[in-house]
Write a protein that holds these residues in place. Structure first.
Motif: not given
Length: 407
Positions: A96, A99, A101, A193-195, A197, A199-202
């Motif tokens: 994260n 930055k 993903f 995907t969806e978030k 945790r 901004e970048y953990t999907l």
């Protein structure tokens, strides 16, 4: 294979773990507990069975030494899970900050659906990144103290302590089933995907993840079988989401991938073993094939058919269009294919071979060199396994044909 007492006992212990407590009353009276323990180890479900045994009434005579051995698995699972959780939280925080993903999937997500998550063991933690983030991810993991143990192809492996990571830039890199090209189908996986945790953990949208789990299970089933834990994963996924899933989408995608027969057979088994309450068109299978499917699942370890080998699946694949061939001919064909694999397989030795077919002989030479000088003893072993392949491949072929899993 009509299930024997040991297999019935193991399934009932899994049901008790899932909270189906009425199974306690129908639990078999005479059980070979040494064999139960053997299956527990093979399928990596020792900790789960330990908690279920503790719910059995006192008169169930489970030998003390077996209880003690299973208790060791219970504590080992919990302690390994705690370590994996701690390290993975550090990985997510680090990615994260950088930055990058990353998509969590398979075991890391599935264990959250288990009554005691720590008991859903994981050999390694898989996650997906974008190909363009490969180098930055690699540097971030090295900074965290992970050691890179493999950096070729679409899966790079890392380890630190007892935590192993498999970092994928593609989640499927071969054809599975008879339908659409699975590798192409999953090239844009990161966009489904969806978030979860930061901004970048999907993680994958649940329907997309379920379809992928069927693809993943089918791949293992095709090549080496898969075990009871895979079946439990599906049962607990259904228990978690069941009828809130968009089944129209799921069946449409499975149809597209040519995996709806396999998925229906898997769900039929979930219904029989774990009482899964999902409405679907049941799979009308030949009885001996359905029993063979159960046999393969019991014979498999976590993700591998312990009593057979990868060579058996390669020999079996030669039966397509040549069902009358004798075993010797099939073995020769499989061996030639093993010595001269196709471009798809050779990408891990020479990446450009996919675009430039003329590089194929060069890729073979690289592979032969590594096979002789780096993996000599392993190849001798492979040859022995080729020779030990028996007529059982014909039964497997018939089952895979009915499940639509042959290429």
């Amino acid at each position: 294979m009509n299930m024997n007492t040991v297999q019935t006992a193991v399934i009932q212990l899994l049901q008790i773990y899932m909270g189906m407590d009425d199974c306690v009353d129908t639990f078999p009276k005479q059980v070979d507990w040494a064999e139960v323990y053997e299956l527990a180890v093979k399928h990596n479900i020792g900790g789960i069975l330990y908690t279920a045994i503790r719910k059995l009434p006192e008169q169930e005579c489970v030998p003390k030494d077996i209880q003690k051995d299973l208790q060791v698995h219970f504590y080992a699972s919990v302690s390994r899970s705690k370590e994996q959780d701690m390290r993975m939280v550090q990985v997510m925080e680090c990615l994260n900050q950088n930055k990058i993903f990353h998509v969590l999937m398979k075991g890391w997500v599935l264990k959250r659906y288990y009554p005691i998550p720590e008991l859903r063991t994981m050999g390694d933690i898989d996650f997906l990144i974008r190909e363009e983030d490969r180098q930055r991810t690699h540097e971030a993991l090295l900074q965290l103290g992970f050691l890179c143990t493999s950096d070729t192809g679409f899966v790079w492996c890392y380890e630190k302590g007892n935590t192993l990571l498999e970092v994928h830039s593609r989640i499927v890199s071969q054809k599975v089933g008879r339908g659409a090209d699975t590798e192409q189908y999953y090239l844009d996986a990161v966009s489904h995907t969806e978030k979860v945790r930061g901004e970048y953990t999907l993680c994958f949208i649940k329907e997309y993840h379920l379809v992928y789990l069927f693809v993943h299970a089918a791949k293992h089933f095709q090549y080496a079988g898969y075990g009871l834990r895979g079946q439990l994963d599906f049962a607990l996924f259904m228990e978690k989401y069941g009828n809130e899933l968009n089944w129209d989408y799921i069946w449409q995608e499975l149809e597209k991938l040519g995996l709806s027969a396999f998925a229906r057979a898997t769900l039929t088994l979930c219904k029989e073993w774990f009482g899964t309450k999902i409405d679907f068109l049941p799979m009308q299978m030949e009885t001996e094939n359905y029993e063979k499917m159960k046999e393969i699942i019991f014979a498999g370890g976590v993700y591998g058919y312990c009593d057979r080998n990868m060579e058996a699946s390669q020999v079996r694949d030669q039966l397509e269009g040549a069902e009358k061939s004798d075993l010797k001919t099939l073995k020769w064909k499989a061996m030639i294919k093993m010595i001269f694999p196709d471009r798809q397989y050779m990408r891990m030795y020479l990446k450009n071979v996919e675009k430039h077919p003329s590089l194929l002989p060069a890729a073979w030479v690289i592979r032969w060199y590594q096979a002789i000088f780096k993996r000599g003893s392993r190849n001798t072993q492979r040859m022995k396994q080729f020779l030990s392949v028996d007529e059982g491949v014909r039964e497997e072929y018939t089952l895979l044909k009915e499940l639509d899993l042959l290429q």
